[in-house]
Design an enzyme around this catalytic site. Structure first.
Site, PDB file in Angstrom:
ATOM      1  N   GLU A   1      -5.763  -4.935  10.539  1.00  0.00           N
ATOM      2  CA  GLU A   1      -4.739  -3.902  10.663  1.00  0.00           C
ATOM      3  C   GLU A   1      -5.055  -3.034  11.875  1.00  0.00           C
ATOM      4  O   GLU A   1      -5.823  -2.060  11.775  1.00  0.00           O
ATOM      5  CB  GLU A   1      -4.693  -3.060   9.384  1.00  0.00           C
ATOM      6  CG  GLU A   1      -3.548  -2.081   9.408  1.00  0.00           C
ATOM      7  CD  GLU A   1      -3.212  -1.547   8.033  1.00  0.00           C
ATOM      8  OE1 GLU A   1      -2.153  -1.932   7.523  1.00  0.00           O
ATOM      9  OE2 GLU A   1      -3.980  -0.755   7.490  1.00  0.00           O
TER      10      GLU A   1
ATOM     11  N   ASN B   1       0.863  -1.185   0.000  1.00  0.00           N
ATOM     12  CA  ASN B   1       0.000   0.000   0.000  1.00  0.00           C
ATOM     13  C   ASN B   1       0.899   1.235   0.000  1.00  0.00           C
ATOM     14  O   ASN B   1       1.455   1.597   1.027  1.00  0.00           O
ATOM     15  CB  ASN B   1      -0.899  -0.023   1.245  1.00  0.00           C
ATOM     16  CG  ASN B   1      -1.735   1.231   1.369  1.00  0.00           C
ATOM     17  OD1 ASN B   1      -1.893   1.981   0.403  1.00  0.00           O
ATOM     18  ND2 ASN B   1      -2.272   1.478   2.552  1.00  0.00           N
ATOM     19  N   TRP B   2       1.011   1.850  -1.170  1.00  0.00           N
ATOM     20  CA  TRP B   2       1.916   3.001  -1.286  1.00  0.00           C
ATOM     21  C   TRP B   2       1.327   4.282  -0.699  1.00  0.00           C
ATOM     22  O   TRP B   2       2.020   5.302  -0.636  1.00  0.00           O
ATOM     23  CB  TRP B   2       2.266   3.242  -2.751  1.00  0.00           C
ATOM     24  CG  TRP B   2       3.288   2.291  -3.310  1.00  0.00           C
ATOM     25  CD1 TRP B   2       3.851   1.220  -2.669  1.00  0.00           C
ATOM     26  CD2 TRP B   2       3.882   2.334  -4.615  1.00  0.00           C
ATOM     27  NE1 TRP B   2       4.744   0.599  -3.506  1.00  0.00           N
ATOM     28  CE2 TRP B   2       4.786   1.263  -4.706  1.00  0.00           C
ATOM     29  CE3 TRP B   2       3.735   3.172  -5.719  1.00  0.00           C
ATOM     30  CZ2 TRP B   2       5.540   1.005  -5.845  1.00  0.00           C
ATOM     31  CZ3 TRP B   2       4.474   2.926  -6.864  1.00  0.00           C
ATOM     32  CH2 TRP B   2       5.375   1.847  -6.923  1.00  0.00           C
ATOM     33  N   LYS B   3       0.046   4.251  -0.360  1.00  0.00           N
ATOM     34  CA  LYS B   3      -0.634   5.460   0.154  1.00  0.00           C
ATOM     35  C   LYS B   3      -0.433   6.620  -0.841  1.00  0.00           C
ATOM     36  O   LYS B   3      -0.425   6.360  -2.049  1.00  0.00           O
ATOM     37  CB  LYS B   3      -0.142   5.783   1.563  1.00  0.00           C
ATOM     38  CG  LYS B   3      -0.218   4.535   2.464  1.00  0.00           C
ATOM     39  CD  LYS B   3       0.012   4.804   3.916  1.00  0.00           C
ATOM     40  CE  LYS B   3      -0.095   3.489   4.685  1.00  0.00           C
ATOM     41  NZ  LYS B   3      -0.066   3.656   6.117  1.00  0.00           N
TER      42      LYS B   3
ATOM     43  N   HIS C   1      -9.621   1.364   4.469  1.00  0.00           N
ATOM     44  CA  HIS C   1      -8.374   1.597   5.202  1.00  0.00           C
ATOM     45  C   HIS C   1      -8.623   2.638   6.298  1.00  0.00           C
ATOM     46  O   HIS C   1      -9.379   3.594   6.094  1.00  0.00           O
ATOM     47  CB  HIS C   1      -7.276   2.069   4.244  1.00  0.00           C
ATOM     48  CG  HIS C   1      -5.917   2.060   4.880  1.00  0.00           C
ATOM     49  ND1 HIS C   1      -5.511   3.055   5.726  1.00  0.00           N
ATOM     50  CD2 HIS C   1      -4.915   1.159   4.833  1.00  0.00           C
ATOM     51  CE1 HIS C   1      -4.300   2.777   6.167  1.00  0.00           C
ATOM     52  NE2 HIS C   1      -3.907   1.626   5.633  1.00  0.00           N
TER      53      HIS C   1
ATOM     54  N   SER D   1       3.049  -2.000  10.475  1.00  0.00           N
ATOM     55  CA  SER D   1       4.496  -2.017  10.750  1.00  0.00           C
ATOM     56  C   SER D   1       5.167  -3.334  10.364  1.00  0.00           C
ATOM     57  O   SER D   1       6.093  -3.778  11.053  1.00  0.00           O
ATOM     58  CB  SER D   1       4.780  -1.692  12.216  1.00  0.00           C
ATOM     59  OG  SER D   1       4.374  -0.378  12.500  1.00  0.00           O
TER      60      SER D   1
END
Ligand code: PGA
Length: 264
Positions: free
Chosen positions: A177, A8-10, A100, A223
């Site tokens: 998450e 997930n590159w955001k 998300h 993380s």
């Protein structure tokens, strides 16, 4: 189903050229890895088309696909700034991330998440729903409280999903998450593999009993990095990892993909 490593590159990187470089560096570094592992890269919308073209030029031994980070529930029309499932599919996108916590933080409600899930599944996309508690107090009841929270989230987000055909429901993936474990909130402190495993088994039970999804796939995110990835992926119950920050560093991400390939 083989394990998944989902990047997930955001809202990174800052330019198209950088995105192409990053994607090429990742793909080149894994091109000799022969594994059943599924690699998914989810860049910002604006880079999807170029990165899909780039992906086509690379011959890889593992399966790689692109994902989007959001989708809208209508197919087309007067919805300024939104992108439909059909539009994503017309580019060749296979996966979409929904719910998300960073989007929920901006105001995305469970109702919105639910509409997006139903629309994207009906359109034939694979969806990765993110659930997880915002905080954990680490007292005796902490995991019980977290489970209650996650159960409620699943009930709201997946309402009506039982009415979809089984083949369609099979395209649902969930990521556990915990929001407090996301690197930007926690300075890199992940959940423990044991507690993540317990929650993931709990999520699988809910999916089975309430939503009749019998072979569900549930990932862990928060993380994940080169040092801890193996401790999550070696557990049979954890079907993959969702990686944010570390997926932007090709050398580190390669280590993560290699670990994934060993346990795929
Ligand atoms: P992180 O992000 O790996 O940097 O914690 C994960 C995510 O938020 O998707």
């Amino acid at each position: 189903m083989p394990k998944i490593v989902f990047a997930n590159w955001k809202m990174n990187p800052g330019t198209l050229i950088e995105a192409e470089k990053l994607c090429a560096a990742i793909l080149d570094s894994v091109k000799n890895i022969d594994s059943k592992l599924n690699l998914v890269i989810a860049p910002p919308f604006v880079y999807l088309a170029s990165l899909l073209n780039l992906l086509k030029t690379k011959s890889l031994q593992l399966k790689a696909a692109l994902g989007a980070q959001n989708v809208f529930w209508e197919q087309k029309g007067a919805f300024t700034g939104e992108i439909s499932a059909k539009q994503l599919q017309s580019l060749g996108v296979e996966y979409v991330l929904i719910g998300h916590s960073e989007r929920r933080h901006l105001g995305e409600t469970d109702e919105f998440v639910n509409k997006k899930i139903i629309a994207a599944l009906k359109a034939g996309l694979k969806i990765v729903l993110c659930v997880g508690e915002w905080e954990r107090n680490f007292n005796d009841d902490a995991l019980i409280e977290a489970k209650d929270f996650v159960k409620k989230q699943l009930e709201l987000d997946l309402e009506g999903i039982r009415n979809l055909e089984l083949g369609i429901r099979d395209n649902l993936f969930v990521t556990y998450e915990p929001v407090w474990a996301i690197s930007t909130n926690s300075s890199g402190k992940s959940d423990t593999p044991e507690s993540a495993k317990e929650m993931i088994c709990f999520i699988k039970q809910i999916l089975n009993s309430l939503f009749l999804i019998h072979n569900s796939k549930v990932l862990y995110g928060g993380s994940v990095n080169a040092e801890n990835v193996e401790s999550f992926l070696k557990l049979e119950e954890i079907d993959g990892v969702l990686v944010g920050n570390a997926s932007l560093k090709p050398d580190e991400f390669r280590v993560i993909i290699k670990a994934g390939s060993r346990y795929a």
